[in-house]
Design a protein around this motif. Structure first.
Motif, mmCIF file in Angstrom:
data_model
loop_
_atom_site.group_PDB
_atom_site.id
_atom_site.type_symbol
_atom_site.label_atom_id
_atom_site.label_comp_id
_atom_site.label_asym_id
_atom_site.label_seq_id
_atom_site.Cartn_x
_atom_site.Cartn_y
_atom_site.Cartn_z
ATOM 1 N N LEU A 119 82.173 -35.393 38.782
ATOM 2 C CA LEU A 119 81.051 -36.051 38.115
ATOM 3 C C LEU A 119 80.675 -35.310 36.842
ATOM 4 O O LEU A 119 80.404 -35.925 35.787
ATOM 5 C CB LEU A 119 79.864 -36.120 39.090
ATOM 6 C CG LEU A 119 78.581 -36.789 38.559
ATOM 7 C CD1 LEU A 119 78.879 -38.245 38.172
ATOM 8 C CD2 LEU A 119 77.485 -36.753 39.613
ATOM 9 N N ARG A 120 80.675 -33.967 36.891
ATOM 10 C CA ARG A 120 80.350 -33.166 35.728
ATOM 11 C C ARG A 120 81.424 -33.301 34.669
ATOM 12 O O ARG A 120 81.121 -33.287 33.452
ATOM 13 C CB ARG A 120 80.179 -31.688 36.160
ATOM 14 C CG ARG A 120 78.955 -31.447 37.052
ATOM 15 C CD ARG A 120 78.930 -29.980 37.518
ATOM 16 N NE ARG A 120 78.657 -29.099 36.410
ATOM 17 C CZ ARG A 120 77.446 -28.778 35.960
ATOM 18 N NH1 ARG A 120 76.351 -29.279 36.524
ATOM 19 N NH2 ARG A 120 77.301 -27.940 34.938
ATOM 20 N N LEU A 121 82.651 -33.445 35.140
ATOM 21 C CA LEU A 121 83.738 -33.625 34.171
ATOM 22 C C LEU A 121 83.578 -34.942 33.412
ATOM 23 O O LEU A 121 83.800 -35.006 32.199
ATOM 24 C CB LEU A 121 85.069 -33.585 34.908
ATOM 25 C CG LEU A 121 86.308 -33.788 34.006
ATOM 26 C CD1 LEU A 121 86.423 -32.654 32.983
ATOM 27 C CD2 LEU A 121 87.589 -33.817 34.876
ATOM 28 N N SER A 122 83.132 -35.985 34.146
ATOM 29 C CA SER A 122 82.931 -37.270 33.473
ATOM 30 C C SER A 122 81.745 -37.217 32.514
ATOM 31 O O SER A 122 81.708 -37.917 31.501
ATOM 32 C CB SER A 122 82.682 -38.388 34.499
ATOM 33 O OG SER A 122 81.515 -38.093 35.248
ATOM 34 N N LEU A 123 80.746 -36.301 32.789
ATOM 35 C CA LEU A 123 79.594 -36.176 31.902
ATOM 36 C C LEU A 123 79.827 -35.165 30.821
ATOM 37 O O LEU A 123 79.011 -35.001 29.911
ATOM 38 C CB LEU A 123 78.344 -35.788 32.703
ATOM 39 C CG LEU A 123 77.855 -36.827 33.732
ATOM 40 C CD1 LEU A 123 76.697 -36.243 34.533
ATOM 41 C CD2 LEU A 123 77.439 -38.074 33.029
ATOM 42 N N GLY A 124 80.963 -34.474 30.833
ATOM 43 C CA GLY A 124 81.283 -33.465 29.814
ATOM 44 C C GLY A 124 80.674 -32.110 30.082
ATOM 45 O O GLY A 124 80.537 -31.320 29.128
ATOM 46 N N LEU A 125 80.281 -31.804 31.344
ATOM 47 C CA LEU A 125 79.705 -30.505 31.680
ATOM 48 C C LEU A 125 80.739 -29.589 32.277
ATOM 49 O O LEU A 125 81.825 -30.026 32.674
ATOM 50 C CB LEU A 125 78.548 -30.731 32.665
ATOM 51 C CG LEU A 125 77.380 -31.628 32.158
ATOM 52 C CD1 LEU A 125 76.360 -31.799 33.274
ATOM 53 C CD2 LEU A 125 76.735 -31.033 30.921
ATOM 54 N N LYS A 126 80.410 -28.307 32.331
ATOM 55 C CA LYS A 126 81.333 -27.322 32.880
ATOM 56 C C LYS A 126 81.355 -27.412 34.408
ATOM 57 O O LYS A 126 80.338 -27.742 35.001
ATOM 58 C CB LYS A 126 80.918 -25.910 32.476
ATOM 59 C CG LYS A 126 81.090 -25.670 30.987
ATOM 60 C CD LYS A 126 80.700 -24.242 30.666
ATOM 61 C CE LYS A 126 80.885 -23.958 29.171
ATOM 62 N NZ LYS A 126 80.551 -22.551 28.821
ATOM 63 N N PRO A 127 82.483 -27.136 35.045
ATOM 64 C CA PRO A 127 82.546 -27.227 36.520
ATOM 65 C C PRO A 127 81.775 -26.051 37.184
ATOM 66 O O PRO A 127 81.478 -25.051 36.564
ATOM 67 C CB PRO A 127 84.054 -27.145 36.798
ATOM 68 C CG PRO A 127 84.622 -26.421 35.642
ATOM 69 C CD PRO A 127 83.777 -26.765 34.442
ATOM 70 N N LEU A 128 81.519 -26.284 38.486
ATOM 71 C CA LEU A 128 80.834 -25.252 39.263
ATOM 72 C C LEU A 128 81.851 -24.194 39.665
ATOM 73 O O LEU A 128 82.964 -24.518 40.091
ATOM 74 C CB LEU A 128 80.177 -25.888 40.509
ATOM 75 C CG LEU A 128 79.057 -26.913 40.222
ATOM 76 C CD1 LEU A 128 78.585 -27.528 41.536
ATOM 77 C CD2 LEU A 128 77.911 -26.226 39.500
#
Length: 384
Positions: free
Chosen positions: A373-382
């Protein structure tokens, strides 16, 4: 001075009376010897003496177109313009025919339409002969009534253009003239009455004679009547027989005519059908020929297209081989003794490393789902 119109003269049809004669003819009249010697100083009273001496009438004659004495006197009357009563006396003169014709010609030139018909038409009963001088100088015979008819119906007379006048029926329609009555009509009525009386008298005489004749032949009259009756009976019987024969003959003729007409109609229909079949056959042959030509053209076009396609295919094959050969010849091995590595395998490894870096392959499903989900929003992974 001798050629001038009388100062007291009135204009005729809006012009000088002498202008009714053409200028060339006037000039010839003024130069003629008869005009200079015989017409000088004439008046309405002395003009009659000169008119009684005339022995012919006419216009011009000869190669130089000399005028006649008749024309010179007409010109003199136009110059002095005599009274209407004097002209009427000229026309009514029963002894001298050339005096009458001279007055009629002058009245035709200068008179009104009603006066022309009123005074000239009675001259139709004058059948006296006249000497007319022609243009070639020769003489011919005419009559007073003929010359009067020429004056009333023609446009030219004696080389002079006559003024136009209305037709008689036009004046009758306007009520200016009464319907014309022939002077000979009374004579005709007397002759008809006399003929009717003679026929009536002849009819009475013939009736009396027939009566005496039949009275004398009374014994044989019955026999004649019986003979006539028998002849009529025989004639009627022959007529009936001939009529029956004609009827039979007409019936046979009609039957033969109907038979021939039916045969002609059948022949005409047969010819029409044959012509139509020939036209259809010719049209079918033409259609088949066009179809064969079209198939031949399509086959030739397909053969040319397949030949060109095969040539383009072979050309493409040659180009592809040439590019492959050039590509192999341009590639070189890795430097420093390293073995060449396949490019697709490198791309797969890079993809695997990227997947490992984005955290989507985490063993924990919830974390992997959060990383996706973060990848689709352009955020860094956990990083757990």
């Amino acid at each position: 001075m001798a050629n001038r119109t009388d100062p007291l003269a009135k204009s005729i049809r809006g012009t000088n009376p002498q202008n009714l004669v053409e200028k060339i003819l006037r000039t010839k009249i003024y130069q003629h010897t008869y005009w200079k010697e015989q017409c000088f100083g004439l008046t309405a009273e002395t003009l009659v003496d000169k008119a009684m001496e005339l022995d012919h009438l006419g216009g011009t004659h000869g190669g130089t177109r000399k005028p006649t004495p008749f024309m010179c006197l007409v010109m003199k009357m136009l110059q002095i313009q005599p009274d209407k009563e004097i002209v009427v006396e000229f026309i009514k003169n029963p002894e001298y025919k050339y005096v009458r014709v001279l007055g009629a010609f002058y009245l035709r030139l200068t008179g009104m339409d009603v006066d022309v018909y009123r005074y000239l038409e009675p001259l139709y009963n004058d059948y006296r002969k006249l000497r007319l001088k022609l243009n070639d100088g020769k003489f011919t015979l005419t009559h007073v009534d003929e010359y009067i008819d020429e004056l009333l119906t023609k446009d030219y007379s004696c080389d002079i253009a006559l003024p136009r006048i209305k037709k008689r029926w036009t004046l009758e329609g306007l009520g200016s003239l009464e319907p014309r009555r022939s002077a000979l009509e009374d004579d005709f009525e007397e002759e008809e009455e006399k003929d009717e009386d003679d026929q009536l008298a002849d009819g009475l005489d013939s009736a009396a004679d027939d009566k005496d004749y039949y009275r004398a032949r009374s014994p044989t009259r019955d026999k004649d009547r019986d003979r006539k009756r028998d002849s009529h009976r025989y004639r009627d019987r022959d007529y009936d027989r001939d009529r029956d024969y004609d009827r039979d003959r007409d019936r046979d003729y009609e039957r033969d005519y109907d038979r021939d007409r039916g045969r002609r109609d059948r022949d005409r229909d047969r010819d029409r059908y044959r012509l139509r079949d020939e036209k259809d056959y010719g049209r079918d042959r033409e259609r088949d020929r066009e179809g064969r030509d079209r198939e031949r053209r399509e086959r030739d076009r397909g053969r040319r297209m397949s030949h060109s396609r095969s040539r383009s295919r072979s050309r493409d094959r040659k180009d592809r081989d040439e590019r492959r050969r050039r590509h192999h010849s341009s590639t070189s091995p890795k430097r420093r003794g390293e073995a060449p590595e396949d490019e697709p395998q490198k791309k797969k490894k890079e993809k695997k490393a990227a997947k490992k870096d984005d955290g989507t392959d985490h063993p924990d499903p919830e974390i992997a789902e959060q990383n996706r989900l973060r990848l689709s929003l352009g955020l860094k992974p956990l990083r757990v």
